[in-house]
Design an enzyme around this catalytic site. Structure first.
Site, PDB file in Angstrom:
ATOM      1  N   HIS A 301       0.840  -1.205   0.000  1.00  0.00           N
ATOM      2  CA  HIS A 301       0.000   0.000   0.000  1.00  0.00           C
ATOM      3  C   HIS A 301       0.875   1.255   0.000  1.00  0.00           C
ATOM      4  CE1 HIS A 301      -3.092  -2.925   1.428  1.00  0.00           C
ATOM      5  NE2 HIS A 301      -3.856  -2.189   0.654  1.00  0.00           N
ATOM      6  N   HIS A 343      -6.517   7.258  -2.874  1.00  0.00           N
ATOM      7  CA  HIS A 343      -7.418   6.377  -2.118  1.00  0.00           C
ATOM      8  C   HIS A 343      -6.768   5.647  -0.947  1.00  0.00           C
ATOM      9  CE1 HIS A 343      -5.415   3.156  -4.328  1.00  0.00           C
ATOM     10  NE2 HIS A 343      -6.034   2.276  -3.556  1.00  0.00           N
ATOM     11  N   ASP A 455      -8.837  -0.603  -7.930  1.00  0.00           N
ATOM     12  CA  ASP A 455      -8.106  -1.013  -6.730  1.00  0.00           C
ATOM     13  C   ASP A 455      -7.603  -2.458  -6.841  1.00  0.00           C
ATOM     14  OD1 ASP A 455      -7.011  -0.557  -4.250  1.00  0.00           O
ATOM     15  OD2 ASP A 455      -8.856  -0.952  -3.134  1.00  0.00           O
TER      16      ASP A 455
END
Length: 581
Positions: A301, A343, A455
């Site tokens: 991430h 995001h 995503d």
């Protein structure tokens, strides 16, 4: 026959006894009432102390309020409705004395409907002796739950100048609610109102402190973007031209890390956003660099993941002609690219459930709303926009600016798979019925679908890339699992490096989640078939890899060690060539 003159003297002593006894009975009753009132007042003082001890947690406070209300009045059931001023509804926050299944269901009623609504509007207590004969009583709840309501005592809860909620007591255990119950209710409502308002104020103070702590933490962790950094991007001589950059097969992770900001700027230019929305390139560049710094140095991430997700959004906008064919508006397209880029800002490498289990600062801020990490990412996105010299949306008019922020909120929150699963069936129905661009709900479902696909887009790349991404993901998973063990908790199998069966977890994820999502996308956009086909190939590769995992596992290697071994990819590729041969 006895004459009346003889009867009267005989009955006189009896009447005198009656008068004497009546006085004693009345005095006894008054004494009993005073004793009861004193006892209830003492109980209310005890309640007040209890309520103020729960100010730190509104949920616990509300439960304590209803528990004490039920005890003081000997009611079988009680419920507490708080007024939602934005939607003019009463929302049942606590049901005391009902089944756990009923507790999990939120009950909302219009402010002016039913008994609770009537009390909320008039501000007057209602003591109903026979619920089924009262015109405002709604017996549908009884029919649903199987509970039989006999009588009701419903009273308003006020703060200093307005009604903030309604409390409703049902079925006094020994008859009907009486005058003293009404007095207790009126007194009790004052304590409730004061406690609730103090609790809300206390929560705001705690939230402000938590936000301040987060901001200080973020400022400590990240450095400022200097003017020279912006100039280096704007004056970069590199043409930034990769073959097949506009194809779904392109792997964005192969782009050099230092070039990523330049490619983000290129995507904004290629989509004509800079000209369409009169965006100043230096402000946009500064925003991009701040977003880059907002991502932590995590295995998965991180900033590269953000770029990959944004690149997929760029591909969808280009290949599906989302704006040109009217699927979404230009403003929605802009919000889509921004949301993908931002995001996962300041992701901690852990899940929402971990944040809640560890009682983190983020959990204290957002757990009551759900989507803990996603709400933090949204908050940091807005903070970045509000950073001096970063608000590249300043050229938008007021309505478009507000609309764009609302779209960014919806899209970033849509990356929480829990939200996806709640609307998945509706997205499927939308695809089957046909997308209607004039239907606001369809537009929301489509934007949410596009966010979810972006995503998860790493799963649509070739097997070697998919395997590399899996390595990064499980590195984070196992790190979280190790932390959970240190906390004395049992991690899920996929988070446990000693128990995880990586190919099985990957197959479950691809077959139960990913391919279902991308098939919906294919139903709306036939060009998405290449994405579904890529997923099917990866499913076949993971199926094939199970043999390698089993063989090397017998040699004593863990699932993670097999995943990171040099021979896995070669053996899977060789096996596939034989199978397809």
């Amino acid at each position: 026959m006895v004459s009346p003159k003889i009867r009267i003297p005989l009955l006189t002593p009896f009447f005198q006894i009656i008068r004497y006894c009546l006085a004693i009975l009345l005095n006894t009753r008054e004494c009993e009432e005073e004793r009861r009132l004193k006892q209830q007042c003492q109980s209310l003082l005890t309640v007040a102390r209890k309520l103020f001890s729960h100010l730190g947690d509104l949920s616990d406070l509300l439960k304590e309020i209803m528990s004490e209300a039920r005890r003081l009045t000997n009611a079988e059931r009680c419920s507490l409705f708080l007024l939602d001023p934005d939607h003019m509804h009463l929302v049942a926050k606590v049901f005391d004395g009902v089944s756990s299944a009923e507790k999990s269901q939120e009950v909302r009623i219009a402010k002016d409907q039913g008994i609770a609504g009537h009390v909320a509007v008039t501000g007057k207590l209602l003591n109903i002796k026979n619920a089924y004969k009262h015109p405002l009583f709604f017996k549908g709840m009884d029919e649903t739950t199987g509970f039989k309501t006999r009588n009701i005592l419903c009273f308003p809860i006020r703060d200093e100048d307005k009604i903030v909620g309604v409390a409703q007591l049902c079925n006094k255990t020994n008859g009907n609610f009486d005058y003293f119950d009404e007095q207790v209710a009126n007194a009790f409502s004052i304590y409730c109102g004061i406690s609730i308002m103090h609790s809300l104020i206390y929560k705001k103070i705690r939230d402000a402190q938590a936000r301040s702590q987060l901001s200080n933490e973020l400022m400590t962790y990240h450095m400022r973007v200097h003017d020279q950094d912006v100039a280096d991007v704007l004056m970069c001589p590199n043409p930034h031209d990769y073959p097949n950059f506009d194809d779904f097969s392109f792997t964005p992770r192969k782009i050099l890390h230092r070039e990523l900001p330049c490619f983000v700027l290129k995507m904004f230019e290629e989509l004509n956003f800079i000209e369409e929305f009169r965006i100043k390139k230096d402000i946009l560049t500064r925003f991009i660099l701040y977003v880059k710094k907002g991502y932590r140095d995590l295995p998965y991430h991180n900033w590269l993941h953000a770029f990959s997700v944004a690149h997929f959004a760029y591909l969808c906008l280009k290949n599906f002609q989302l704006v040109e064919k009217g699927y979404i508006s230009k403003l929605e397209a802009l919000a889509y690219l921004i949301s993908c880029l931002c995001h996962d800002i300041d992701h901690r490498g852990t899940t929402n459930s971990f944040q809640q289990q560890s009682d983190s600062v983020l959990a204290s801020l957002y757990s009551s709303e759900g989507s803990v990490m996603e709400r933090h990412h949204l908050s940091q996105t807005i903070c970045t926009l509000n950073t001096e010299g970063c608000n590249f949306l300043e050229s938008l008019n007021r309505d478009d600016y507000i609309k764009c922020l609302d779209l960014i909120k919806d899209m970033i929150l849509a990356t929480d798979l829990a939200i996806h699963y709640r609307i998945h069936s509706k997205q499927s129905a939308m695809a089957l019925d046909g997308y209607n661009k004039n239907n606001a709900e369809h537009r929301y479902f489509l934007c949410s679908l596009l966010m979810t696909c972006a995503d998860l887009s790493d799963q649509t790349k070739a097997w070697p890339e998919s395997k590399k991404v899996a390595t990064l993901i499980y590195t984070e998973f196992f790190t979280q699992g190790d932390m959970e063990k240190e906390m004395g908790k049992e991690p899920a199998n996929m988070m446990d490096r000693e128990k995880a069966s990586i190919p099985d977890h990957q197959l479950d994820f691809l077959t139960q989640c990913c391919i279902c999502i991308f098939k919906i996308l294919e139903m709306i956009f036939p060009k998405a078939k290449v994405l579904v086909d890529a997923l099917k190939k990866n499913i076949l590769c993971w199926e094939t890899s199970k043999m390698v995992f089993e063989r090397l596992g017998l040699e004593g290697k863990t699932s993670y060690e097999v995943l990171t071994s040099d021979e896995l990819e070669a053996q899977v590729q060789a096996t596939l060539e034989v199978i397809q041969g």
